[in-house]
Design a protein around this motif. Sequence first.
Motif, short mmCIF file in Angstrom:
data_model
loop_
_atom_site.label_atom_id
_atom_site.label_comp_id
_atom_site.label_asym_id
_atom_site.label_seq_id
_atom_site.Cartn_x
_atom_site.Cartn_y
_atom_site.Cartn_z
N TRP A 198 1.01 -1.10 0.06
CA TRP A 198 0.08 -0.01 0.08
C TRP A 198 0.91 1.22 -0.03
N ASP A 199 0.76 2.09 -0.90
CA ASP A 199 1.59 3.36 -1.28
C ASP A 199 0.85 4.24 -1.80
N VAL A 200 0.17 5.14 -1.14
CA VAL A 200 -0.51 6.17 -1.89
C VAL A 200 -0.03 7.57 -0.92
N TYR A 201 0.40 8.55 -1.86
CA TYR A 201 1.10 9.63 -1.28
C TYR A 201 1.05 10.93 -1.98
N PHE A 202 1.35 12.11 -1.41
CA PHE A 202 1.21 13.39 -2.24
C PHE A 202 2.94 13.55 -2.53
N TYR B 145 1.66 13.94 13.23
CA TYR B 145 1.01 13.27 12.31
C TYR B 145 1.77 11.55 12.25
N PHE B 146 0.59 10.73 12.06
CA PHE B 146 1.02 9.37 12.13
C PHE B 146 0.22 8.80 10.97
N ASN B 147 1.04 7.81 10.31
CA ASN B 147 0.44 6.82 9.39
C ASN B 147 0.50 5.39 9.80
N TYR B 148 -0.07 4.61 9.74
CA TYR B 148 0.14 3.00 9.83
C TYR B 148 -0.51 2.19 8.81
N SER B 149 0.23 1.60 7.96
CA SER B 149 -0.75 0.95 6.87
C SER B 149 -0.31 -0.63 6.65
N VAL B 150 -1.12 -1.36 6.67
CA VAL B 150 -1.01 -2.95 6.65
C VAL B 150 -1.37 -3.48 5.07
N ALA B 151 -0.53 -4.04 4.34
CA ALA B 151 -1.23 -4.58 3.27
C ALA B 151 -1.04 -6.21 3.13
N ASN C 294 -7.71 -5.99 1.79
CA ASN C 294 -6.44 -6.19 1.87
C ASN C 294 -5.67 -5.58 2.75
N VAL C 295 -6.22 -4.20 2.80
CA VAL C 295 -5.63 -3.17 3.30
C VAL C 295 -6.12 -2.43 4.67
N ILE C 296 -5.21 -2.14 5.52
CA ILE C 296 -5.61 -1.19 6.78
C ILE C 296 -4.69 -0.08 6.46
N ASN C 297 -5.43 1.00 6.44
CA ASN C 297 -4.49 2.30 5.92
C ASN C 297 -5.20 3.25 7.28
N LEU C 298 -4.36 3.82 8.21
CA LEU C 298 -4.77 4.56 9.22
C LEU C 298 -3.94 5.78 9.40
N SER C 299 -4.71 6.91 9.03
CA SER C 299 -3.68 8.11 9.07
C SER C 299 -4.66 9.13 10.01
N ASN C 300 -3.92 10.04 10.63
CA ASN C 300 -4.65 10.96 11.49
C ASN C 300 -3.50 11.66 11.97
N SER C 301 -3.97 12.92 12.64
CA SER C 301 -2.92 14.01 13.11
C SER C 301 -3.40 14.54 14.49
N PHE C 302 -2.87 14.99 15.18
CA PHE C 302 -3.14 15.63 16.65
C PHE C 302 -2.32 16.79 17.09
N ASP C 303 -2.82 17.71 17.51
CA ASP C 303 -2.17 18.90 18.08
C ASP C 303 -1.47 18.83 19.59
N ILE C 304 -0.42 19.28 19.85
CA ILE C 304 -0.05 19.22 21.31
C ILE C 304 0.24 20.58 21.57
N ASN C 305 -0.61 21.12 22.46
CA ASN C 305 -0.40 22.59 22.82
C ASN C 305 0.44 22.78 24.02
N LEU C 306 1.54 22.79 23.37
CA LEU C 306 2.77 22.86 24.31
C LEU C 306 2.76 23.97 25.00
N ASP C 307 2.56 25.19 24.84
CA ASP C 307 2.61 26.28 25.50
C ASP C 307 1.72 25.98 26.98
N GLU C 308 0.52 25.51 26.78
CA GLU C 308 -0.27 25.38 28.11
C GLU C 308 0.46 24.07 28.99
#
Lengths: 206, 339
Positions: free
Chosen positions: A44-48, B82-88, B131-145
């Motif tokens: 699986w390789d989809v990217y900008f 940001y993190f991305n985890y994919s399994v094919a 056939n594919v697990i594709n997990l992408s997400n991002s989160f903010d760390i408000n470090l100032d606080e």
Amino acid sequence: MDSKNNNKLISSLFAVSAVLLAVAFVTITNTFAYPSSKVNTALWDVYFTEPSINGGDSRVIVSNDKIDFNVSLKESGDEFSFITSINNDGTFDAKLSSLKLTDLSSQVVGTSKDTGKTYYICDYISFAVKYSENNDINAVNVDSNLTVGDKLKKNTKNNIIVTVKYKDLDRLTSDQIKVLNENVIREDNYLVFNLDLNISAVYQQM
Amino acid sequence: MKNNKVTYYILIVLLLILIGVSSFFLIYFYNLRGQDLSIEEISISESNKMSYNVKLKDNKYYKSNIEGDTFVISLIDNINTYFNYSVAFSSSITGEYSYYIVGNAVYEYNGEKVKNEIYKSDISKYEITGNVINLSNSFDINLDEIIGDYNGFKNDYGINTTGYIEYVVYINYSVFSEQISKSMMNSKEFFIKIPCEDITHITITEDEVVNRKDFSELNYDDNKLYLIVSLEFMGAIIIFILLIVLIIKRLGKRETVYDYELRLLLKKYDEMIVSIKDLPDLTNYEIFFVDTFEELVDAANNLVLPINFVEVIDKKESTFIVLHEAIAYVYKLSSKSIS
């Protein structure tokens, strides 16, 4: 041994051997799992891809299927754009399952003292992500917006243009212009929008 | 007789072909034993990527981790991670995967460690069929606080207090593969760690791609079946060989003139001939030998008596007798006299 008995024996042995062979072949065809066919590789390789930027005071960072960028638009009419592509170098066809753009409709610019109406960044800035070329294989057309469900077949790419524009003054109402003047900080006499924007395009297997 | 011979030759050729085919399968299936061909496999390609962008106070632009990972902590406004985890998988699976994020502030002072949970997300669960697990997400760390809290802690517990902020993404999947008839489970953790130091050096989980395979359980039952099939083919081969031997024996039998003559007589005069076990005692009989069998037949017809037949020497001599009162009419058929 007389010939009649001989013939009987020959026939009997033929029958027994036929039965043995029949049982053997039925066993072969019905019982065994055939050796598995060659195992396909899976990827699986989809990217900008890295963008090609058209002007503007900006910074664009690509992280796999997400793009973060900072842009400063000084005055009305200013436009910033960049071209990138979303590539599928994997072994599976993909479709766009989630598209998130920074929500400019929730970021307040200010409220009019005259009308009481609240204006948001989206009233002054347009932010669009569109296809920059046709792709018949993926059935995408130039100038159409990226939409959930859009295809990206394996070994193909869709070219994309991202545009952020400071709307022309003649497209703003006087009330909007007034709120703009009252709330947006001036930098060198410009009413500058410094924007932190991002695009997240998550694909899943088609 | 000629037709029978041709048939037998054709049968021999057919049997030889069958022996060849059966031998091939016998060897093929015998060699399959122990080769574990019933094992199925699935190939799995796992990749994880992580990155962050730092937004400094009073600065318009992000700074990516690619450009450097050292910052003045007091100038950091926000860290977008940001993190991305994919399994094919090479063949289709069904199951589910999930993730959640936990943020901790860990402080150490005077040899003691205090861990405060500063953030915990809900568990996000997804189902997968494909056939594919594709997990992408991002989160903010408000470090100032967060750093504000750390500084407060430091004021309370002294200048020797150290600490770090750590956000961990926990990912799990549990899927079933029909290909290998097996469940597969895996879990991963991605972290971003920000030491609470004036000049902080941010670390994240390194990108990684892992290719591996998983296999079905060994199936020993097939070994027994391979053996049974091999024995069946071996049995068939033995029978084919026996058949060829029988046919050859039959072909090898040549009919002598004596056999021929005897067969003809027995066939032609079947109704008149009585096969007896032993030669009768002719001591008290007057014996008359006849030259031809037809004469014996005449005698039998005139006297209305059967012709007794006994093969006194196998395949060599037969005696035909008509007994009437004290007279015996005898015809001898022998291989010597015929040849």
